[in-house]
Design an enzyme around this catalytic site. Structure first.
Site, PDB file in Angstrom:
ATOM      1  N   GLY A 105      46.864   8.610 -37.145  1.00 35.36           N
ATOM      2  CA  GLY A 105      45.416   8.412 -37.196  1.00 35.36           C
ATOM      3  C   GLY A 105      45.052   7.314 -36.240  1.00 35.36           C
ATOM      4  O   GLY A 105      45.900   6.824 -35.489  1.00 35.36           O
ATOM      5  N   THR A 106      43.802   6.923 -36.286  1.00 34.94           N
ATOM      6  CA  THR A 106      43.367   5.808 -35.437  1.00 34.94           C
ATOM      7  C   THR A 106      43.845   4.500 -36.062  1.00 34.94           C
ATOM      8  O   THR A 106      44.408   4.487 -37.155  1.00 34.94           O
ATOM      9  CB  THR A 106      41.825   5.737 -35.377  1.00 34.94           C
ATOM     10  OG1 THR A 106      41.344   5.561 -36.722  1.00 34.94           O
ATOM     11  CG2 THR A 106      41.225   6.971 -34.759  1.00 34.94           C
ATOM     12  N   MET A 107      43.569   3.406 -35.391  1.00 33.81           N
ATOM     13  CA  MET A 107      43.764   2.105 -36.013  1.00 33.81           C
ATOM     14  C   MET A 107      42.855   2.028 -37.246  1.00 33.81           C
ATOM     15  O   MET A 107      41.828   2.705 -37.312  1.00 33.81           O
ATOM     16  CB  MET A 107      43.368   0.976 -35.039  1.00 33.81           C
ATOM     17  CG  MET A 107      44.335   0.788 -33.888  1.00 33.81           C
ATOM     18  SD  MET A 107      43.808  -0.539 -32.778  1.00 33.81           S
ATOM     19  CE  MET A 107      44.038  -2.004 -33.791  1.00 33.81           C
ATOM     20  N   LYS A 112      47.031   3.634 -42.568  1.00 27.44           N
ATOM     21  CA  LYS A 112      48.424   4.082 -42.419  1.00 27.44           C
ATOM     22  C   LYS A 112      49.401   3.119 -43.110  1.00 27.44           C
ATOM     23  O   LYS A 112      50.278   3.544 -43.855  1.00 27.44           O
ATOM     24  CB  LYS A 112      48.797   4.193 -40.921  1.00 27.44           C
ATOM     25  CG  LYS A 112      47.912   5.148 -40.137  1.00 27.44           C
ATOM     26  CD  LYS A 112      48.297   5.197 -38.685  1.00 27.44           C
ATOM     27  CE  LYS A 112      48.199   3.883 -37.952  1.00 27.44           C
ATOM     28  NZ  LYS A 112      46.832   3.303 -37.904  1.00 27.44           N
ATOM     29  N   SER A 113      49.235   1.824 -42.838  1.00 27.74           N
ATOM     30  CA  SER A 113      50.177   0.859 -43.431  1.00 27.74           C
ATOM     31  C   SER A 113      49.986   0.801 -44.941  1.00 27.74           C
ATOM     32  O   SER A 113      50.949   0.603 -45.691  1.00 27.74           O
ATOM     33  CB  SER A 113      49.974  -0.525 -42.819  1.00 27.74           C
ATOM     34  OG  SER A 113      50.203  -0.458 -41.438  1.00 27.74           O
ATOM     35  N   GLU A 141      54.193   1.343 -37.439  1.00 29.19           N
ATOM     36  CA  GLU A 141      53.923   1.053 -36.021  1.00 29.19           C
ATOM     37  C   GLU A 141      54.873   1.883 -35.146  1.00 29.19           C
ATOM     38  O   GLU A 141      55.408   1.396 -34.138  1.00 29.19           O
ATOM     39  CB  GLU A 141      54.058  -0.449 -35.711  1.00 29.19           C
ATOM     40  CG  GLU A 141      53.231  -1.374 -36.600  1.00 29.19           C
ATOM     41  CD  GLU A 141      51.716  -1.264 -36.420  1.00 29.19           C
ATOM     42  OE1 GLU A 141      51.251  -0.543 -35.500  1.00 29.19           O
ATOM     43  OE2 GLU A 141      50.977  -1.881 -37.212  1.00 29.19           O
ATOM     44  N   ALA A 142      55.055   3.146 -35.544  1.00 31.63           N
ATOM     45  CA  ALA A 142      56.041   4.001 -34.876  1.00 31.63           C
ATOM     46  C   ALA A 142      55.663   4.315 -33.434  1.00 31.63           C
ATOM     47  O   ALA A 142      56.518   4.713 -32.641  1.00 31.63           O
ATOM     48  CB  ALA A 142      56.204   5.301 -35.668  1.00 31.63           C
TER      49      ALA A 142
END
Ligand SMILES: Nc1ncnc2c1ncn2[C@@H]1O[C@H](COP(=O)(O)OP(=O)(O)O)[C@@H](O)[C@H]1O
Ligand SMILES: Cc1cn([C@H]2C[C@H](O)[C@@H](COP(=O)(O)O)O2)c(=O)[nH]c1=O
EC number: 2.7.1.21
Length: 215
Positions: free
Chosen positions: A9-11, A15-16, A87-88
């Protein structure tokens, strides 16, 4: 069947947070994970979310063989029931290949999290390899929004508050930062037009260039 899943996705789309939730749900059931990250804003060896949660992680180094790291860990009596890689986008293509090998040869699920494209809308090499190799690519359900209200699909970089389209691919930073380098998520239309929230506001406030004369 174990899987390589790419959550992208975007920042600022969560995600984290999802990575931390997956870690929490599994570890609270007695499973043990190996958590990798690289260049998290919270510092070396950390996986952090903007919701304030943070956990320790293995900071991936240049040239590190992630498959070999897992094999070493297991052969020393360690456990790894699953792998999380946050942060892949910052991982090298070879390191993504190594994660795929972890799934196929060690039968371990790998959950990778990252942004797909950089501030120029170009794929990060690590993300490109993930799209090529992942069993599944999942787009996060929480939508980050552009200032116009549309779904944000692109990441913009600002320098001194102005959107830029040239520069190094990797510059660690955050959204809502007006100082030196910052980021803002935008819809494609406004990314193409280089229109950030600040420039849209400025345009709305600026007086007409050719004011209509009263006769
Ligand atoms: N104060 C807050 N209250 C509620 N939710 C928040 C707050 N700050 C951030 N968030 C949520 O956290 C998300 C960002 O989560 P994070 O895991 O840091 O994102 P990512 O890893 O994708 O950059 C935001 O989209 C928002 O939904
Ligand atoms: C678009 C873009 C981002 N980055 C950096 C900025 C942040 O440190 C991370 C993304 O972290 P997040 O948890 O997803 O917010 O990536 C970059 O280096 N280059 C870019 O083009």
């Amino acid at each position: 069947m174990p899987e390589l899943v790419f959550f992208s996705g975007t920042m600022d789309c969560g995600k984290s947070t999802l990575a931390l939730q997956i870690e929490h749900n599994r570890s609270s059931r007695g499973l043990q994970g190996m958590i990798f990250t690289r260049d998290d804003r919270a510092g070396e060896g950390k996986l952090s979310s903007r919701l304030g949660l943070v956990t320790d992680a293995v900071e991936v180094q240049d040239g590190q063989d992630l498959y070999a790291s897992l094999v070493d860990h297991l052969s020393q009596g360690g456990r790894a029931d699953y792998v999380i890689a946050d942060e892949a986008q910052f991982l090298a293509e070879e390191q993504i290949d190594q994660l795929a090998r972890v799934v196929d040869d060690l039968d371990i699920d790998v959950y990778a999290f990252g942004i797909t494209t950089d501030f120029r809308s170009k794929l990060f090499p690590g993300s490109q390899r993930l799209v090529e190799l992942a069993d599944r690519v999942e787009v996060l359900q929480v939508e980050a929004l552009c200032w116009c209200g549309a779904r944000a699909t692109h990441n913009a970089r600002t320098v001194g508050g102005v959107m830029v389209v040239e520069g190094a691919q990797v510059v660690v930073g955050d959204v809502d930062r007006a100082d030196t380098v910052g980021y803002e998520v935008l819809c494609r239309r406004h990314h193409r037009r280089r229109m950030t929230s600040a420039s849209a506001r400025a345009a709305a406030l600026s007086p007409d260039v050719l004011p209509v004369q009263q006769v």
